[in-house]
Design a protein around this motif. Structure first.
Motif, mmCIF file in Angstrom:
data_model
loop_
_atom_site.group_PDB
_atom_site.id
_atom_site.type_symbol
_atom_site.label_atom_id
_atom_site.label_comp_id
_atom_site.label_asym_id
_atom_site.label_seq_id
_atom_site.Cartn_x
_atom_site.Cartn_y
_atom_site.Cartn_z
ATOM 1 N N GLU A 1 -30.723 -10.333 46.839
ATOM 2 C CA GLU A 1 -31.713 -9.264 46.779
ATOM 3 C C GLU A 1 -30.948 -7.956 46.578
ATOM 4 O OE1 GLU A 1 -31.162 -11.024 49.564
ATOM 5 O OE2 GLU A 1 -32.685 -12.592 49.396
ATOM 6 N N ARG A 2 -31.290 -7.206 45.560
ATOM 7 C CA ARG A 2 -30.518 -6.009 45.240
ATOM 8 C C ARG A 2 -30.498 -5.048 46.426
ATOM 9 N NH1 ARG A 2 -33.012 -7.632 40.596
ATOM 10 N NH2 ARG A 2 -31.617 -8.046 38.865
ATOM 11 N N GLY A 3 -29.290 -4.627 46.796
ATOM 12 C CA GLY A 3 -29.133 -3.780 47.973
ATOM 13 C C GLY A 3 -28.834 -2.338 47.643
ATOM 14 N N LEU A 4 -29.362 -1.848 46.549
ATOM 15 C CA LEU A 4 -29.106 -0.477 46.122
ATOM 16 C C LEU A 4 -30.226 0.455 46.579
ATOM 17 C CD1 LEU A 4 -28.045 -1.330 42.461
ATOM 18 C CD2 LEU A 4 -26.519 -0.843 44.380
ATOM 19 N N TYR A 5 -29.888 1.744 46.672
ATOM 20 C CA TYR A 5 -30.899 2.749 46.991
ATOM 21 C C TYR A 5 -31.655 3.095 45.707
ATOM 22 C CZ TYR A 5 -28.125 3.268 51.225
ATOM 23 O OH TYR A 5 -27.442 3.027 52.397
ATOM 24 N N PRO A 6 -32.936 2.745 45.608
ATOM 25 C CA PRO A 6 -33.633 2.848 44.322
ATOM 26 C C PRO A 6 -33.773 4.265 43.775
ATOM 27 C CG PRO A 6 -35.169 2.281 46.079
ATOM 28 C CD PRO A 6 -33.802 2.162 46.651
ATOM 29 N N ARG A 7 -33.839 5.274 44.648
ATOM 30 C CA ARG A 7 -34.043 6.640 44.168
ATOM 31 C C ARG A 7 -32.750 7.461 44.109
ATOM 32 N NH1 ARG A 7 -39.078 7.903 43.191
ATOM 33 N NH2 ARG A 7 -40.758 6.619 44.049
ATOM 34 N N MET A 8 -31.636 6.769 44.288
ATOM 35 C CA MET A 8 -30.343 7.442 44.208
ATOM 36 C C MET A 8 -29.759 7.230 42.813
ATOM 37 S SD MET A 8 -27.310 7.064 47.030
ATOM 38 C CE MET A 8 -26.017 8.290 47.214
ATOM 39 N N LYS A 9 -29.124 8.244 42.269
ATOM 40 C CA LYS A 9 -28.543 8.124 40.932
ATOM 41 C C LYS A 9 -27.349 7.164 40.961
ATOM 42 C CE LYS A 9 -30.078 12.656 39.342
ATOM 43 N NZ LYS A 9 -29.680 13.995 38.855
ATOM 44 N N VAL A 10 -27.156 6.485 39.839
ATOM 45 C CA VAL A 10 -26.131 5.441 39.755
ATOM 46 C C VAL A 10 -24.760 5.961 40.153
ATOM 47 C CG1 VAL A 10 -24.864 3.949 38.157
ATOM 48 C CG2 VAL A 10 -27.364 4.064 38.040
ATOM 49 N N ALA A 11 -24.310 7.057 39.541
ATOM 50 C CA ALA A 11 -22.969 7.573 39.819
ATOM 51 C C ALA A 11 -22.837 7.988 41.274
ATOM 52 C CB ALA A 11 -22.660 8.750 38.901
ATOM 53 N N ASP A 12 -23.826 8.729 41.782
ATOM 54 C CA ASP A 12 -23.766 9.189 43.175
ATOM 55 C C ASP A 12 -23.698 8.004 44.132
ATOM 56 O OD1 ASP A 12 -23.927 11.750 42.199
ATOM 57 O OD2 ASP A 12 -26.071 11.978 42.624
ATOM 58 N N GLN A 13 -24.463 6.971 43.824
ATOM 59 C CA GLN A 13 -24.503 5.811 44.698
ATOM 60 C C GLN A 13 -23.170 5.087 44.741
ATOM 61 O OE1 GLN A 13 -27.560 2.279 45.808
ATOM 62 N NE2 GLN A 13 -28.018 3.572 44.091
ATOM 63 N N LEU A 14 -22.568 4.872 43.584
ATOM 64 C CA LEU A 14 -21.305 4.153 43.534
ATOM 65 C C LEU A 14 -20.179 4.954 44.190
ATOM 66 C CD1 LEU A 14 -21.503 2.601 39.954
ATOM 67 C CD2 LEU A 14 -21.916 1.462 42.145
ATOM 68 N N VAL A 15 -20.178 6.257 43.984
ATOM 69 C CA VAL A 15 -19.172 7.103 44.640
ATOM 70 C C VAL A 15 -19.354 7.048 46.155
ATOM 71 C CG1 VAL A 15 -18.420 9.482 44.999
ATOM 72 C CG2 VAL A 15 -18.789 8.633 42.688
ATOM 73 N N TYR A 16 -20.590 7.128 46.594
ATOM 74 C CA TYR A 16 -20.897 7.065 48.024
ATOM 75 C C TYR A 16 -20.408 5.747 48.642
ATOM 76 C CZ TYR A 16 -23.843 6.414 52.181
ATOM 77 O OH TYR A 16 -24.300 6.164 53.446
ATOM 78 N N LEU A 17 -20.677 4.629 47.970
ATOM 79 C CA LEU A 17 -20.258 3.330 48.489
ATOM 80 C C LEU A 17 -18.737 3.204 48.502
ATOM 81 C CD1 LEU A 17 -22.943 1.076 46.755
ATOM 82 C CD2 LEU A 17 -22.832 1.721 49.174
ATOM 83 N N ALA A 18 -18.087 3.733 47.479
ATOM 84 C CA ALA A 18 -16.623 3.697 47.457
ATOM 85 C C ALA A 18 -16.038 4.525 48.596
ATOM 86 C CB ALA A 18 -16.108 4.210 46.111
ATOM 87 N N ARG A 19 -16.649 5.677 48.889
ATOM 88 C CA ARG A 19 -16.179 6.506 50.004
ATOM 89 C C ARG A 19 -16.354 5.796 51.339
ATOM 90 N NH1 ARG A 19 -15.644 11.944 49.470
ATOM 91 N NH2 ARG A 19 -14.410 11.617 51.376
ATOM 92 N N LEU A 20 -17.465 5.051 51.477
ATOM 93 C CA LEU A 20 -17.688 4.297 52.717
ATOM 94 C C LEU A 20 -16.582 3.272 52.958
ATOM 95 C CD1 LEU A 20 -21.529 3.509 52.816
ATOM 96 C CD2 LEU A 20 -20.265 5.158 54.205
ATOM 97 N N HIS A 21 -16.000 2.776 51.861
ATOM 98 C CA HIS A 21 -14.923 1.789 51.975
ATOM 99 C C HIS A 21 -13.544 2.441 52.077
ATOM 100 C CE1 HIS A 21 -17.982 -1.181 50.742
ATOM 101 N NE2 HIS A 21 -17.177 -2.062 51.309
ATOM 102 N N GLY A 22 -13.498 3.760 52.174
ATOM 103 C CA GLY A 22 -12.238 4.424 52.456
ATOM 104 C C GLY A 22 -11.563 5.137 51.301
ATOM 105 N N LEU A 23 -12.136 5.103 50.094
ATOM 106 C CA LEU A 23 -11.524 5.820 48.975
ATOM 107 C C LEU A 23 -11.783 7.312 49.116
ATOM 108 C CD1 LEU A 23 -11.739 2.850 47.839
ATOM 109 C CD2 LEU A 23 -11.945 3.899 45.580
ATOM 110 N N ASP A 24 -10.810 8.133 48.689
ATOM 111 C CA ASP A 24 -11.063 9.576 48.705
ATOM 112 C C ASP A 24 -11.966 9.934 47.532
ATOM 113 O OD1 ASP A 24 -9.507 9.983 46.314
ATOM 114 O OD2 ASP A 24 -7.677 10.127 47.518
ATOM 115 N N ALA A 25 -12.410 11.186 47.482
ATOM 116 C CA ALA A 25 -13.428 11.586 46.506
ATOM 117 C C ALA A 25 -12.963 11.364 45.070
ATOM 118 C CB ALA A 25 -13.812 13.048 46.727
#
Length: 311
Positions: free
Chosen positions: A81-105
């Motif tokens: 089941e897709r676990g993405l935020y439907p109203r969040m923009k693609v780039a913002d979402q992927l950057v946010y998820l990468a930051r949650l995993h410890g990558l810097d901006a």
């Protein structure tokens, strides 16, 4: 070699026993296909492996260590089941998820750009997820699993809803990840794709692993069969123990039992040539689809009594 090890998992929901001694390994650098009917236990196993669910019994280890929070951060997980935020923009979402995993901006931004380009959705970076087609949502979901450069990939039905071009792209990504030493575990109902892509396959039924091994290993059977195109099917009667499985025009499938001599193929070929011109003579082995159909339709056979092929 690093190994993701699933050992003796048990899971029940009330009176429903979802997993029964679920056990298998996925080695670093291999693609492992996880197949079975709906409700067989694939998603439950994956959710336990990544920590979304807890098991009633059994263990999940990575390189010999129990999978804890620190190791889970190194897993790339793609839920069915897709676990993405439907109203969040693609780039913002992927950057946010990468930051949650410890990558810097900066690293998160670079990774987002890399994976959206690789998966063919770079032009949709500014779009909200809900505005994407189902196929593009699936590409973004895979990018979300990859954006933090995981050391383990666990993907539940990653090819669902994809067109053939997208399937080829995603297959290439999984091969590249495996080539870098990442263990890749994915489930799919597209058995032809699993057969083409995977190093090993596990077939699940009623919460248990009932067959596991390489494709060639699983296709080995006691009975041997050949496809012969050309002569009339009656040629098979001249070879002891041979029987005609099917005959369609000039094309005949002939099988022999396990007691047939090693040179029975040569006997069959000589008999076929004596009966007429031979346009094709080839060994026939069951496809993964046929193996799967046989395993999942075997009635009420305890898992311990089924043959398990180990790699």
């Amino acid at each position: 070699m690093t190994v993701l090890s699933i050992s003796s998992l048990e899971k029940s929901y009330g009176t429903v026993r979802a997993l029964r001694d679920m056990t298998f390994d996925v080695h670093g650098g291999e693609i492992f296909g996880f197949v079975g009917s709906n409700g067989a236990g694939k998603s439950t196993t994956m959710r336990i492996a990544v920590g979304v669910l807890s098991a009633d019994a059994g263990t999940v280890t990575w390189d010999g260590r129990p999978v804890d929070h620190a190791i889970r951060r190194r897993i790339g997980y793609m839920p069915e089941e897709r676990g993405l935020y439907p109203r969040m923009k693609v780039a913002d979402q992927l950057v946010y998820l990468a930051r949650l995993h410890g990558l810097d901006a900066a690293a998160a931004r670079r990774s987002m750009e890399r994976w959206t380009e690789t998966l063919g959705v770079e032009e949709r970076r500014g779009d909200e997820v809900l505005k994407l087609s189902l196929g593009n949502q699936q590409r973004v979901q895979l990018a979300a699993a990859l954006v933090h450069d995981p050391e383990i990939l666990v993907l539940d039905e990653p090819f669902s809803g994809l067109d053939p071009v997208a399937v080829d792209v995603m297959s290439g990504v999984l091969r590249d990840q495996a080539a870098q030493g990442v263990p890749v575990l994915f489930s799919s109902h597209q058995l032809e794709l699993v057969e083409r892509l995977c190093d090993r396959v596990g077939i699940v039924r009623a919460g248990s692993m009932v067959a596991v091994g390489g494709i060639d290993e699983l296709r080995q059977t006691d009975e041997r069969a050949w496809v012969v195109d050309g002569p009339p099917s009656a040629f098979a009667s001249s070879v002891a123990g041979a029987r005609v499985v099917s005959s369609d025009g000039s094309r005949t499938v002939v099988a022999v039992g396990p007691s047939a001599p090693d040179d029975v193929d040569q006997q069959l070929l000589r008999a076929a040539l004596a009966a007429g011109p031979v346009r094709e003579f080839a060994r026939q082995r069951p496809t993964l689809v046929e193996l799967y159909r046989h395993v999942v339709t075997t009635e009420a056979t305890p898992a311990a009594e089924l043959e398990e092929v180990s790699a």
